[in-house]
Design an enzyme around this catalytic site. Structure first.
Site, PDB file in Angstrom:
ATOM      1  N   HIS A  50      -3.644   6.605   0.893  1.00 20.55           N
ATOM      2  CA  HIS A  50      -3.965   5.255   0.447  1.00 20.55           C
ATOM      3  C   HIS A  50      -5.370   4.915   0.919  1.00 20.55           C
ATOM      4  O   HIS A  50      -5.725   5.142   2.079  1.00 20.55           O
ATOM      5  CB  HIS A  50      -2.948   4.251   1.014  1.00 20.55           C
ATOM      6  CG  HIS A  50      -3.457   2.854   1.019  1.00 20.55           C
ATOM      7  ND1 HIS A  50      -3.839   2.197  -0.125  1.00 20.55           N
ATOM      8  CD2 HIS A  50      -3.674   1.978   2.055  1.00 20.55           C
ATOM      9  CE1 HIS A  50      -4.259   0.986   0.193  1.00 20.55           C
ATOM     10  NE2 HIS A  50      -4.177   0.827   1.507  1.00 20.55           N
ATOM     11  N   CYS A  55       0.798  -1.228   0.000  1.00 16.82           N
ATOM     12  CA  CYS A  55       0.000   0.000   0.000  1.00 16.82           C
ATOM     13  C   CYS A  55       0.829   1.275   0.000  1.00 16.82           C
ATOM     14  O   CYS A  55       0.304   2.357  -0.271  1.00 16.82           O
ATOM     15  CB  CYS A  55      -0.945  -0.017   1.195  1.00 16.82           C
ATOM     16  SG  CYS A  55      -2.047  -1.464   1.179  1.00 16.82           S
ATOM     17  N   ASN A 104     -10.141  -1.347  -1.836  1.00 20.17           N
ATOM     18  CA  ASN A 104      -8.736  -1.101  -1.528  1.00 20.17           C
ATOM     19  C   ASN A 104      -7.906  -1.809  -2.593  1.00 20.17           C
ATOM     20  O   ASN A 104      -7.792  -3.029  -2.604  1.00 20.17           O
ATOM     21  CB  ASN A 104      -8.414  -1.648  -0.133  1.00 20.17           C
ATOM     22  CG  ASN A 104      -6.966  -1.492   0.265  1.00 20.17           C
ATOM     23  OD1 ASN A 104      -6.080  -1.350  -0.566  1.00 20.17           O
ATOM     24  ND2 ASN A 104      -6.696  -1.551   1.565  1.00 20.17           N
TER      25      ASN A 104
END
Length: 338
Positions: free
Chosen positions: A264, A115, A294
């Site tokens: 993020h 990430c 995500n």
């Protein structure tokens, strides 16, 4: 010093869509409303069985070439961020170079980050440009976490979606034209086992097929992704707010100077918590994950592209980019739109 600029971004989402309705049907104890409210995601895209992160990365890069009328010969260096490569060797970036028709004088390498990967990729691209090694760097991020997720793992299956992004970083202004500022990066490998896939590498080549983690998720084996949510939340809560302030100051700015904070896109709960901790109003803290989930290292470029398409960012604005997650690793940089 030679400056570097984010000039173009494109992204690819697989055709298959996993909706909250589908998840609620599999897990009746979870309602559609509960998933949407807590996670902030209504659907996520899932790679086909025969579709890999490399395949998605090639599609994202070709979309960028087509969208911006850019020839493959313009690329001097290819960076591919993935934690789900096609093979141990050769590197996926070498295969991608051939499939994209990039020149053979083009450098190409993979790097394994999650990430925070987009921020780290920008730092590598900036270094390549500043040193004169490359003029145009293609940063591709591609991840297919769905292939690591156990079918019983309702928590992670609600969060993660598959995607790939392609970003052109150059030594000249063009397109989006966002000047890349100063970076802050960090690492804490003591948290490695809190977000991990244990089986498959040289430490443990094969899965045991047994429950491998201290987790309430039924039948989660060591070939599946394990995330200790509370530990990840605590790591994020402690490290990210100070990272943001430190990086803003490093770029000779103050928090009120920032027009946008693009984090993020982990999940809505974490993002809202972090926004409150850094004391930033919602208008300066865009969240664009409801349609894709995500997407790991692609989440920040997807937000930037979406904001561009919405005409929500403009010349002269300053944007803090912040990535954090598996490793543990974290990073931040300020970009300024020209």
């Amino acid at each position: 010093m030679i400056e570097s600029y984010i000039n173009h971004i494109s992204y690819y989402l697989p055709e298959k869509i996993l909706t909250n309705d589908s998840l609620a049907a599999e897990f009746p104890e979870w309602s559609v409303e509960k998933i949407a409210d807590k996670i902030g995601i209504r659907e996520r895209h899932i790679a086909a069985d025969d579709e890999t992160s490399l395949d998605m990365g090639v599609k994202a890069a070709n979309l960028l070439f087509d969208e911006y009328k850019l020839g493959p010969d313009a690329i001097d260096y290819l960076l591919f961020c993935t934690q789900s490569p096609d093979y141990f060797l050769p590197t996926s970036a070498c295969i991608m170079q051939d499939r994209l028709g990039l020149k053979q004088s083009c450098g190409a390498l993979d790097f394994n980050l999650g990430c925070s990967g987009f921020i780290y990729g920008l730092s590598l691209a900036k270094g390549l440009i500043a040193s004169g090694i490359a003029k145009n760097v293609l940063l591709v991020c591609g991840e297919s976490y769905s292939k690591f997720l156990h079918k019983s793992d309702k928590g992670n299956r609600t969060i993660f979606g598959d995607a790939a992004s392609a970003t052109l970083i150059s030594n000249q202004v063009n397109g989006l034209a966002a000047k890349i500022g100063n970076f802050d990066l960090g690492t804490d490998g003591s948290g490695a086992e809190n977000l991990i896939v244990k089986a498959g590498g040289m430490r443990q080549p094969h899965t045991t097929g047994k429950e491998a983690y201290d987790t309430p998720v039924p039948a989660t084996d060591d070939a599946s992704l394990f995330m200790k949510g509370r530990a990840i939340f605590n790591f994020t809560s402690v490290n990210v707010p100070s990272l943001v302030l430190k990086n803003v100051v490093k770029n000779n700015l103050e928090m009120q100077d920032m027009d946008h904070f693009v984090f993020h896109q982990a999940n809505a709960y974490i993002l809202n918590h972090l926004r409150e901790k850094i004391d930033v109003e919602k208008e300066r803290f865009p969240v664009r994950m409801d349609f894709c989930g995500n997407t790991v290292s692609s989440s920040i470029p997807i937000v930037l592209k979406t904001l561009q398409q919405e005409h929500a960012i403009k010349s002269g604005e300053k944007i803090a980019l912040v990535g954090f997650g598996v490793g543990y690793s974290w990073g931040a940089v300020v970009i300024e739109l020209i």
